[in-house]
Design a protein around this motif. Structure first.
Motif, PDB file in Angstrom:
ATOM      1  N   VAL A   1     -47.327  22.020 -21.360  1.00 50.45           N
ATOM      2  CA  VAL A   1     -47.095  20.602 -21.659  1.00 50.45           C
ATOM      3  C   VAL A   1     -46.843  19.842 -20.364  1.00 50.45           C
ATOM      4  N   PHE A   2     -46.006  20.407 -19.508  1.00 46.93           N
ATOM      5  CA  PHE A   2     -45.671  19.760 -18.241  1.00 46.93           C
ATOM      6  C   PHE A   2     -46.865  19.770 -17.288  1.00 46.93           C
ATOM      7  N   MET A   3     -47.495  20.936 -17.135  1.00 45.30           N
ATOM      8  CA  MET A   3     -48.620  21.028 -16.195  1.00 45.30           C
ATOM      9  C   MET A   3     -49.767  20.117 -16.596  1.00 45.30           C
ATOM     10  N   GLN A   4     -50.140  20.156 -17.869  1.00 46.04           N
ATOM     11  CA  GLN A   4     -51.266  19.346 -18.319  1.00 46.04           C
ATOM     12  C   GLN A   4     -50.941  17.860 -18.237  1.00 46.04           C
ATOM     13  N   TRP A   5     -49.695  17.516 -18.427  1.00 46.66           N
ATOM     14  CA  TRP A   5     -49.265  16.136 -18.242  1.00 46.66           C
ATOM     15  C   TRP A   5     -49.542  15.689 -16.813  1.00 46.66           C
ATOM     16  N   ASP A   6     -49.155  16.490 -15.828  1.00 49.78           N
ATOM     17  CA  ASP A   6     -49.301  16.071 -14.432  1.00 49.78           C
ATOM     18  C   ASP A   6     -50.731  16.208 -13.925  1.00 49.78           C
ATOM     19  N   TYR A   7     -51.468  17.219 -14.388  1.00 52.54           N
ATOM     20  CA  TYR A   7     -52.887  17.276 -14.047  1.00 52.54           C
ATOM     21  C   TYR A   7     -53.624  16.054 -14.585  1.00 52.54           C
ATOM     22  N   SER A   8     -53.178  15.534 -15.732  1.00 52.22           N
ATOM     23  CA  SER A   8     -53.920  14.459 -16.389  1.00 52.22           C
ATOM     24  C   SER A   8     -53.900  13.160 -15.602  1.00 52.22           C
ATOM     25  N   TYR A   9     -53.030  13.028 -14.618  1.00 54.16           N
ATOM     26  CA  TYR A   9     -53.079  11.848 -13.766  1.00 54.16           C
ATOM     27  C   TYR A   9     -54.403  11.786 -13.011  1.00 54.16           C
ATOM     28  N   PHE A  10     -54.969  12.949 -12.697  1.00 51.04           N
ATOM     29  CA  PHE A  10     -56.143  12.991 -11.830  1.00 51.04           C
ATOM     30  C   PHE A  10     -57.404  13.517 -12.511  1.00 51.04           C
ATOM     31  N   TYR A  11     -57.271  14.294 -13.605  1.00 50.17           N
ATOM     32  CA  TYR A  11     -58.430  14.942 -14.204  1.00 50.17           C
ATOM     33  C   TYR A  11     -58.468  14.692 -15.709  1.00 50.17           C
ATOM     34  N   PRO A  12     -59.649  14.379 -16.248  1.00 51.21           N
ATOM     35  CA  PRO A  12     -59.747  14.113 -17.691  1.00 51.21           C
ATOM     36  C   PRO A  12     -59.672  15.394 -18.507  1.00 51.21           C
ATOM     37  N   SER A  13     -59.355  15.245 -19.772  1.00 54.01           N
ATOM     38  CA  SER A  13     -59.137  16.396 -20.650  1.00 54.01           C
ATOM     39  C   SER A  13     -60.391  17.233 -20.837  1.00 54.01           C
ATOM     40  N   VAL A  14     -61.570  16.632 -20.752  1.00 52.03           N
ATOM     41  CA  VAL A  14     -62.809  17.381 -20.941  1.00 52.03           C
ATOM     42  C   VAL A  14     -62.990  18.453 -19.877  1.00 52.03           C
ATOM     43  N   SER A  15     -62.299  18.312 -18.750  1.00 52.66           N
ATOM     44  CA  SER A  15     -62.432  19.267 -17.644  1.00 52.66           C
ATOM     45  C   SER A  15     -61.336  20.317 -17.620  1.00 52.66           C
ATOM     46  N   MET A  16     -60.348  20.218 -18.495  1.00 56.72           N
ATOM     47  CA  MET A  16     -59.135  21.017 -18.391  1.00 56.72           C
ATOM     48  C   MET A  16     -59.103  22.117 -19.455  1.00 56.72           C
TER      49      MET A  16
ATOM     50  N   VAL B   1     -50.817  22.464 -28.350  1.00 59.81           N
ATOM     51  CA  VAL B   1     -50.794  22.170 -26.911  1.00 59.81           C
ATOM     52  C   VAL B   1     -52.178  22.377 -26.304  1.00 59.81           C
ATOM     53  N   ALA B   2     -52.848  23.463 -26.675  1.00 61.95           N
ATOM     54  CA  ALA B   2     -54.168  23.755 -26.111  1.00 61.95           C
ATOM     55  C   ALA B   2     -55.217  22.737 -26.544  1.00 61.95           C
ATOM     56  N   MET B   3     -54.998  22.061 -27.658  1.00 59.57           N
ATOM     57  CA  MET B   3     -55.962  21.067 -28.131  1.00 59.57           C
ATOM     58  C   MET B   3     -55.981  19.819 -27.262  1.00 59.57           C
ATOM     59  N   MET B   4     -55.035  19.667 -26.354  1.00 61.04           N
ATOM     60  CA  MET B   4     -55.042  18.528 -25.436  1.00 61.04           C
ATOM     61  C   MET B   4     -56.183  18.604 -24.428  1.00 61.04           C
ATOM     62  N   GLY B   5     -56.777  19.774 -24.265  1.00 58.69           N
ATOM     63  CA  GLY B   5     -57.842  19.943 -23.286  1.00 58.69           C
ATOM     64  C   GLY B   5     -59.065  20.565 -23.904  1.00 58.69           C
ATOM     65  N   LYS B   6     -59.715  21.481 -23.145  1.00 62.46           N
ATOM     66  CA  LYS B   6     -60.873  22.210 -23.661  1.00 62.46           C
ATOM     67  C   LYS B   6     -60.360  23.507 -24.254  1.00 62.46           C
ATOM     68  N   LEU B   7     -60.339  23.570 -25.571  1.00 61.38           N
ATOM     69  CA  LEU B   7     -59.632  24.614 -26.317  1.00 61.38           C
ATOM     70  C   LEU B   7     -60.309  25.977 -26.200  1.00 61.38           C
ATOM     71  N   GLY B   8     -59.480  27.006 -26.033  1.00 58.03           N
ATOM     72  CA  GLY B   8     -59.921  28.393 -26.080  1.00 58.03           C
ATOM     73  C   GLY B   8     -58.798  29.272 -26.587  1.00 58.03           C
ATOM     74  N   PHE B   9     -59.116  30.540 -26.859  1.00 55.36           N
ATOM     75  CA  PHE B   9     -58.126  31.492 -27.354  1.00 55.36           C
ATOM     76  C   PHE B   9     -58.190  32.760 -26.517  1.00 55.36           C
ATOM     77  N   ASP B  10     -57.036  33.335 -26.301  1.00 57.22           N
ATOM     78  CA  ASP B  10     -56.937  34.614 -25.589  1.00 57.22           C
ATOM     79  C   ASP B  10     -55.882  35.442 -26.316  1.00 57.22           C
ATOM     80  N   ILE B  11     -56.231  35.821 -27.540  1.00 61.88           N
ATOM     81  CA  ILE B  11     -55.294  36.524 -28.420  1.00 61.88           C
ATOM     82  C   ILE B  11     -56.030  37.669 -29.117  1.00 61.88           C
TER      83      ILE B  11
END
Length: 730
Positions: free
Chosen positions: A551-566, A584-594
């Motif tokens: 949540v914190f990292m994606q918040w701060d990355y989002s200042y510079f990079y759009p969600s389609v790239s994350m 939380v993962a739906m805020m960007g380009k969603l994937g699973f590692d489970i």
């Protein structure tokens, strides 16, 4: 003497203006939709920056700007130069310093002319030509601007025709000169699993330097991206703020110098650390671009401008689709075989994602890749794990109705590998010093054309053998110790030529495989910049996938990079339930590692339904305007919204980030970007099976109400993440 503005800000060819050549001075207002950066020559043909801010309706009034400032005397006459040089009158940090062929260290660049080309109805390119009056030494400064987005890229070309070689000691891309009552720097720092940690402080006199000397993974400790607020720290919706970043995937350097007149000089580009460059007569040295965007309405507006620019002009296929995926890494790590992978391929289809990604451990035979101590560089399929090769898995994926992708780390080598044994001269290392490893590996010398061919061949061979291969995860885990290239004549050129060699490989790959999705990974966010993202569809922000941290990292990355790239994956990191991790993962380009087979029935059903919701919302999340509503750094509940450009549909992600007693959404959260006159309905998505939403979706609210009073997502310990769809009803 005449000095010029290398970083000339924000240009539109249609608005470019200069006084007649017979006049003593030349004024160049560089304007975009909202902003202007104005250069002006003096009687001695020095060119300085006299204005940066909101553009004026009457361009003639820019000529009155300089007289409005009554600051301390400029002893040199060139304090506000944009592309400053060393060895003549400049008293501060230079953008360019050289030693001429005759040993002289002075440089004076005088204005010759400038021209502007309109590249399309939104983009223009300004070229400013400079020349030293004593030496046959020239610099062309380029400023490419996007009118609607207020975005600028600036770079320089350096050349000479002296009788001998010239040494470039510093060769920045661009410079800026800002005036304000005070300046506040927001920068970022971190390490593995702790990327994008923000710090903000008032700049004081002297030089503050942001830089990297790591060679690869240049952003590991701090990225080149930064913000400077003028007069006071900018908020999301108020204040003047400049975003800057160097478009370079290696060592960078940004100098921020507050001078004796209380003005701020910013000089940015490649780090000249251990890298004096010997420039031959007639050779052209081109610097990378320095990216900048200015907003007078806070950080949110700056982000939205940058996101729009990145999607439309910079990120590979920024307006296109992306694949959801299932990665095997946390399910198997290095311990897998063909049967295990085939079972996971069935799980991929069952889960409902588009692609299965095979991670590290699939290669090497003499020194099998069973852990991270061996095999890197030996890119043949491991016969014990995969007796029928990758092709069988690609076919199995197709049979299951999904696509197949694969992990590579082609820039690196394990000391315990056949590649190291056969080509020790391909490895970056000092010949007479002990090897020092980073993550048990060394770096291959991409300044060597033979190594470039090898790295290209790693990926090319995979596609040649498996044309249906649909995705590449490109990793880069080592930094450079003991920098030395066995085949390179001038070792001072190594750090530059490594990155240039990397770009050559990526250009070749994209020429042959222009549309294949590729993830830019570097032990997490160690290599994230807009030069690299020209070749990649997405990047991996961090190996830390704990959703609370994300949540914190994606918040701060989002200042510079759009969600389609994350890229953002649902994993087993953290203690949060599957709903929180997925939301939380739906805020960007969603994937699973489970491990899908280990999911409880309700968890699986939730993930399947969330993927359907995500499929519907992708256009809004990836291409809509992002509004950061409530910061995780300052509140118990973080809230981020995405809204389409028609203001008819959006989604709001709400996350509890504080587990103290009764923490939650006590107060309403105000939305942004809505049409005040429209009415909207809020509907909760991703409701976990067996539970009921507490949001009344039958009610409608005016946009004015939602932006003035707000909404309450009812976030609390038992509802730690809430996803709300916003739907216009009129």
């Amino acid at each position: 003497m005449k000095r010029i503005c290398a970083a000339s800000w924000l240009i539109s060819a249609a608005l470019l203006w200069q006084v007649p050549a017979t006049a003593q001075s030349v004024t160049i207002p560089v304007e975009t939709r909202n902003n202007a950066l104005v250069f002006q020559t003096d009687a001695n043909k020095n060119v300085g920056i006299i204005y940066l801010g909101s553009k004026l309706a009457d361009q003639q009034e820019y000529n009155q700007v300089a007289a409005a400032y009554k600051q301390t005397t400029d002893y040199s006459g060139v304090a506000n130069a944009l592309y400053s040089t060393a060895g003549t009158r400049n008293l501060f940090e230079p953008a360019l310093s050289v030693t001429h062929a005759d040993g002289n260290n002075s440089l004076d660049l005088q204005y010759v002319r400038h021209e502007t080309k309109q590249l399309d109805n939104n983009t223009s390119l300004l070229s400013i030509y400079l020349k030293d009056p004593v030496y046959p030494f020239e610099v062309t400064l380029y400023c490419k601007t996007w009118f609607n987005e207020d975005v600028t890229e600036q770079w320089s070309e350096i050349r000479h025709t002296e009788k001998g070689k010239v040494t470039l000691h510093k060769y920045a891309s661009a410079g800026l000169y800002l005036r304000a009552n005070s300046f506040w720097l927001r920068q970022y720092h971190g390490d593995w699993a702790r990327e994008m940690q923000p710090e903000e402080a008032r700049l004081t006199h002297g030089i503050k330097t942001l830089d990297s000397k790591l060679g690869t993974r240049a952003n590991l400790f701090q990225p080149s991206a930064f913000m400077v607020s003028l007069d006071q720290p900018a908020t999301e919706d108020a204040g003047t703020v400049l975003y800057g970043a160097v478009e370079w995937s290696g060592n960078f350097r940004v100098d921020l110098e507050l001078d004796n007149r209380d003005n701020l000089r910013i000089i940015a580009g490649v780090n000249n650390y251990a890298s004096p460059y010997t420039l031959a007569s007639g050779e052209v040295f081109t610097t990378p671009a320095f990216l900048s965007v200015l907003s007078t309405k806070g950080k949110g507006e700056a982000s939205r401008k940058l996101h729009s620019w990145a999607r439309n002009y910079k990120i590979l296929d920024g307006k296109g689709n992306r694949l959801t995926l299932l990665n095997n890494w946390e399910a198997t790590y290095f311990d897998f075989n063909e049967d295990k992978l085939k079972a996971l391929l069935k799980d991929t289809k069952k889960l409902g994602v588009d692609l299965f990604l095979l991670d590290d451990g699939w290669f090497a035979n003499k020194y099998p890749r069973n852990d991270d101590h061996a095999g890197l560089g030996d890119w043949q399929e491991n016969k014990k794990k995969l007796p029928n090769g990758i092709a069988t898995l690609v076919q199995e994926a197709q049979a299951n109705g999904v696509k197949f992708g694969i992990w590579v780390e082609p820039e690196m080598v394990s000391p315990k590998s056949e590649l190291y044994e056969q080509h020790p001269d391909w490895v970056v290392k000092q010949p007479n010093r002990p090897e020092h490893y980073f993550r048990n590996q060394l770096v291959l010398d991409l300044s060597n054309p033979a190594v470039q061919d090898f790295v290209f061949g790693v990926v090319d061979n995979l596609f040649t053998k498996n044309p249906a291969l649909a995705y590449i995860k490109w990793d880069c885990n080592a930094i450079i110790y003991n920098a030395h290239a066995a085949k390179l004549g001038n070792q001072s050129h190594f750090y530059l030529q490594y990155v240039q060699g990397l770009y050559q490989v990526l250009k070749r790959l994209r020429a042959k495989y222009p549309t294949v999705p590729m993830m830019l990974c570097s032990g997490g966010g160690g290599r994230v910049d807009y030069a690299a993202l020209q070749y990649f569809t997405e990047f991996w922000p961090s190996d830390n996938t704990d959703p609370l941290e994300r949540v914190f990292m994606q918040w701060d990355y989002s200042y510079f990079y759009p969600s389609v790239s994350m890229s953002a994956h649902v994993t087993d990191w953290g203690k949060q339930p599957i709903k929180y991790r997925t939301d939380v993962a739906m805020m960007g380009k969603l994937g699973f590692d489970i491990v899908v087979s280990h999911l409880e029935e309700k968890d699986l059903r939730f993930c399947q339904e969330a993927l359907k919701n995500y499929e519907s919302l992708k256009p809004v999340i990836w291409q809509g305007n992002q509004y950061r509503l409530q910061s995780p750094h300052d509140h118990a509940v973080a809230a981020i919204a995405y809204l389409n450009t028609q203001q008819t549909r959006g989604v709001v992600f709400n996350y509890l980030v504080n587990n103290r007693y009764e923490a939650g959404s006590v107060l309403p959260i105000k939305l942004k970007g809505l049409d005040p006159a429209r009415r909207y309905r809020l509907q909760e998505l991703n409701v976990y099976p067996g539970t009921k939403s507490t949001i009344d979706s039958s009610k409608t609210y005016s946009g004015e109400f939602l932006m003035t009073v707000g909404y309450n997502p009812d976030v609390k310990a038992s509802r730690a993440s809430v996803v709300l769809e916003i739907i216009a009803t009129n």
